[in-house]
Structures are given as C-alpha cells and as structure tokens.
Design a protein around this motif. Structure first.
Motif, mmCIF file in Angstrom:
data_model
loop_
_atom_site.group_PDB
_atom_site.id
_atom_site.type_symbol
_atom_site.label_atom_id
_atom_site.label_comp_id
_atom_site.label_asym_id
_atom_site.label_seq_id
_atom_site.Cartn_x
_atom_site.Cartn_y
_atom_site.Cartn_z
ATOM 1 N N HIS A 197 0.849 -1.193 0.000
ATOM 2 C CA HIS A 197 0.000 0.000 0.000
ATOM 3 C C HIS A 197 0.887 1.246 0.000
ATOM 4 C CE1 HIS A 197 -3.775 2.109 0.596
ATOM 5 N NE2 HIS A 197 -3.257 2.780 1.604
ATOM 6 N N ASP A 246 -3.068 1.543 -4.231
ATOM 7 C CA ASP A 246 -4.169 1.763 -3.288
ATOM 8 C C ASP A 246 -4.856 0.414 -3.082
ATOM 9 O OD1 ASP A 246 -6.405 2.365 -1.852
ATOM 10 O OD2 ASP A 246 -7.247 3.790 -3.293
ATOM 11 N N SER A 248 -7.044 -0.549 -0.949
ATOM 12 C CA SER A 248 -8.372 -0.495 -0.305
ATOM 13 C C SER A 248 -8.295 -0.982 1.141
ATOM 14 C CB SER A 248 -9.391 -1.301 -1.117
ATOM 15 O OG SER A 248 -9.578 -0.738 -2.400
ATOM 16 N N LEU A 252 -5.497 -0.298 4.414
ATOM 17 C CA LEU A 252 -5.715 0.332 5.723
ATOM 18 C C LEU A 252 -5.362 -0.628 6.856
ATOM 19 C CD1 LEU A 252 -9.063 2.259 5.100
ATOM 20 C CD2 LEU A 252 -6.810 3.246 5.512
ATOM 21 N N THR A 256 -1.241 1.074 7.549
ATOM 22 C CA THR A 256 -1.321 2.266 8.402
ATOM 23 C C THR A 256 -0.831 1.945 9.819
ATOM 24 O OG1 THR A 256 -3.684 1.788 8.781
ATOM 25 C CG2 THR A 256 -3.152 3.346 7.040
ATOM 26 N N GLU A 368 -12.194 6.536 13.595
ATOM 27 C CA GLU A 368 -11.807 6.568 12.180
ATOM 28 C C GLU A 368 -11.710 5.155 11.599
ATOM 29 O OE1 GLU A 368 -8.327 8.653 9.471
ATOM 30 O OE2 GLU A 368 -7.769 7.695 11.349
ATOM 31 N N LEU A 369 -11.189 4.228 12.401
ATOM 32 C CA LEU A 369 -11.058 2.839 11.943
ATOM 33 C C LEU A 369 -12.412 2.248 11.583
ATOM 34 C CD1 LEU A 369 -8.438 1.108 14.271
ATOM 35 C CD2 LEU A 369 -8.426 1.123 11.774
ATOM 36 N N LYS A 372 -13.749 3.974 8.306
ATOM 37 C CA LYS A 372 -13.031 3.879 7.032
ATOM 38 C C LYS A 372 -12.582 2.475 6.636
ATOM 39 C CE LYS A 372 -11.286 8.634 6.986
ATOM 40 N NZ LYS A 372 -10.075 9.477 6.922
ATOM 41 N N LEU A 373 -12.420 1.577 7.612
ATOM 42 C CA LEU A 373 -11.876 0.257 7.294
ATOM 43 C C LEU A 373 -12.980 -0.638 6.740
ATOM 44 C CD1 LEU A 373 -9.461 -1.588 7.214
ATOM 45 C CD2 LEU A 373 -9.824 -2.134 9.623
#
Length: 385
Positions: A197, A246, A248, A252, A256, A368-369, A372-373
């Motif tokens: 990523h 990316d 996806s 993440l 990250t 956020e996790l 967005k995940l």
C-alpha cells in the motif's frame, strides 16, 4: 510449528511450510477472529446459491464431491459446506430423485490447524437411516469428511473428480513474497514498508505479476480436477481503485497502524530497519480487471459472474464506542491472519511487542477505523469452458 528464531526471512523458506491462520482457540486465534468473514460470507449466500444452481447433477449413484480450498481452522468452512450440501440435496429432491452420498474435502496448507477444525466438525449421522433422517439430525453432518493438506496453487485431487470448488478469503494470499521486493539491489525493493500500500510502481508490479502467476497456476490445477458440468465459487479480497498502490481495505489494515507499529519497533531500537524491510505481507488485493485478465488468458474457464462485493468492516465489536475494544479487535484481526508469519520472522516476544503497539494505535484512532476500514471482495463464479 513455526520457527521461533529471530533470523527467519519469509522469502527464503517455503511460505507454505509455515503459513497458516493462527490456530487454536485463544484470543487472537482465527477461530475467534473470523466473525467478519462469517458475516461477509452470509451476505453472499445468494451468489453462492446461483453457482450451485448451475452445477450439473450427476447420477445419484455417484457421490457428489465438494471442496473448500483455504478452509482454515474455524467454523465458517463447516457452515458453508452445510449450506452447499443442503442446497444440492434439495435440487435432487425437487426432481423427485434420492440425493447421492456427499463427500466434503477441507483443504489448506499443511501448517493449518486441522486438529482444531476436526474437533469442530460434527459427528456423522447414522448412515443406516434415510437421507431425510440424516439431514434432520441436529448437530450431525450428512457428508463424509476428509482433510487435504497442500497448496491450492498445485494439483490436489485426481482428474475430473470434483463437482464443486469453493474458496473464500484465501486467493489474495500469494504463494510467496516476490524475491525482487526483498532484494536491496532491485528497483522493487520495498524499503521502509511491510506491505505494498503506497509502495513504488516496481514493487507493486512485482506483486501483481506474482498474483497473476499464482492465479494462473490455481486455474490450471482446478481445470484438470473439476468434473465436466462442475463449477467454482471464488471470493478474495479486491480493490475498487484502478491504482494497485491503493489496496483499499487491506491497505488500511496492513499499511497504516500495522506499518506504524513496525516503525515504532525500529525507532525504539527493538529491531533494525533491515529486519523490518525484510518482512512483507504476501497479500494482493486484485481489481476486477486484474482477475478477469488472468482467467481469460488461461482460457480454461467461462466467467458466469464476476463482480466486486462490499463486504464491510473486518472489525466486529460489541461496543463500537469502546475505543479499547476497537484497538484490541484491530490487533487480534491482524494477528489472527499474519501472526504466524510475524512470529517466524521476529519471534514471539517481539511479536507481542508489535501487536501491543498495533492495539494502542488502533485505540487512539478507533472512530476513524470503524468508519473507514471496509473490505471489498471479488466474487467469481466459473465453469469449464
């Protein structure tokens, strides 16, 4: 057992000799951290049943053979086999036929925790009774069961012996980390990263080529093993972006907080940067086009259905507002799928240090996790061309 030393480089040993989802029934085991996979699989049952309806029925005198490739060690595989056999039984009955005997093969790498899986498989129902009695028997199975150890990137079964292949959440795992990605002299060297990523184009190209090679090997093997009139139902991690850097959801998950935890170990002097750079997660989230190109180039299979399916979050928590639970879920989710490789690379003790930092970082970014995940899956239904 996976090697416990601190000098194991994953690419220099056969990945298939050590790789598995985390076995047993502990807190970070796959058996206790595959609820998301179960939810995602259930949401795709209508697509699976479409594939089952396309399977050509053989004579009831001949056993119907189904295989789950990449079965792992939790209860999800047992649930899916049960769904498949009940659906196929009904198809025979709707035609006024007695259903055949059923045989189910659970297949994964030799290092898979088959012992835990076999303990979960229910006992065989009384085979002296009718199939209706067998299916009505609570907590009993209506099929013969066997385990088949081996890589699905090679042949596993005799020619023309299988009616249905099922594989979910496995084909994104590569047979190996591309050698060039771990070679300091190569343009594909993934310096500073443990996943692709956000990596450079050469690194991503090496991963993509490995995915193409592996998927082509998978298709060639299954083309020989599948009966004429049989089908395959495949689910693997996919991406919605055209850009392979990316990745996806997997990006993440592994690119990250997981990446940052490795950097923490380096900055704290617990491991060297070379040690970090010699570890890479052997996962490639394919695009629909990537997948389609390999299937069409191989030519053995007709694509009946190929789509991207939104699976949802890999994190299943009972209290979404509890940041500590979200952080724990992130660490356990990563560890259940990659922990065996990490322990082989840096040892159990440093593995614990790594995942405690993943948990801490996940806790600090819990909201956020959860937002967005999200995982997307490629769903493919294939039959022999």
């Amino acid at each position: 057992m996976a090697p416990k030393g601190n000098n194991v480089v994953v690419s220099s040993i056969k990945l298939e000799k050590i790789f598995s989802m985390k076995g047993g029934k502990g807190e970070s085991s796959y058996a206790n951290n595959s609820q998301a996979q179960a939810i995602h699989a259930r949401s795709m049952l209508h697509l699976l049943k479409e594939t089952l309806d396309s399977v050509q029925l053989s004579s009831p005198e001949v056993p119907f053979v189904v295989v789950d490739l990449g079965c792992s060690s939790g209860s999800n595989t047992i649930y899916i086999i049960d769904v498949i056999i009940k659906h196929m039984t009904k198809r025979y009955e709707d035609l006024g036929c007695d259903p055949p005997e059923f045989s189910a093969f659970f297949s994964d790498l030799p290092s898979n925790d088959f012992n835990t899986l076999f303990q979960l498989i229910p006992p065989m129902a009384n085979h002296g009774g009718s199939m209706e009695e067998t299916l009505a028997a609570d907590n009993h199975r209506s099929y013969f069961a066997a385990g088949v150890p081996g890589s699905f990137y090679r042949r596993l079964f005799p020619s023309r012996s299988i009616d249905l292949f099922h594989s979910a959440f496995s084909l994104h795992w590569l047979s190996q980390v591309p050698e060039s990605v771990l070679d300091k002299r190569s343009a594909a060297y993934n310096k500073g990263r443990v996943f692709i990523h956000g990596a450079n184009e050469s690194t991503v190209t090496a991963y993509k080529k490995q995915f193409q090679t592996d998927l082509a090997s998978f298709l060639r093997s299954r083309a020989k093993e599948l009966k004429k009139g049989g089908s395959m139902f495949l689910v693997c991690l996919g991406r919605t972006s055209v850009d392979p850097t990316d990745q996806s959801g997997p990006g993440l998950l592994f690119g990250t907080h997981f990446q940052d935890a490795w950097d923490d170990l380096v900055q704290e002097g617990l491991i060297t940067s070379e040690k970090r750079d010699s570890f890479n997660i052997p996962v490639y989230a394919s695009s629909l086009q990537d997948f389609k190109e390999v299937v069409e180039a191989d030519g053995s299979f007709t694509i009946n259905k190929l789509e991207i399916f939104k699976g949802g979050s890999p994190l299943v928590v009972s209290q979404p507002d509890d940041a500590a639970e979200v952080g724990r879920a992130l660490a356990n989710s990563c560890r259940s799928v990659a922990g065996v490789l990490i322990d082989a690379h840096i040892g159990d003790h440093l593995g614990n240090e790594l995942f405690s930092r993943v948990e801490k970082r996940g806790t600090s970014q819990a909201k956020e996790l959860l937002e967005k995940l999200q995982f997307f899956h490629i769903v493919a239904s294939l039959s022999l061309a």
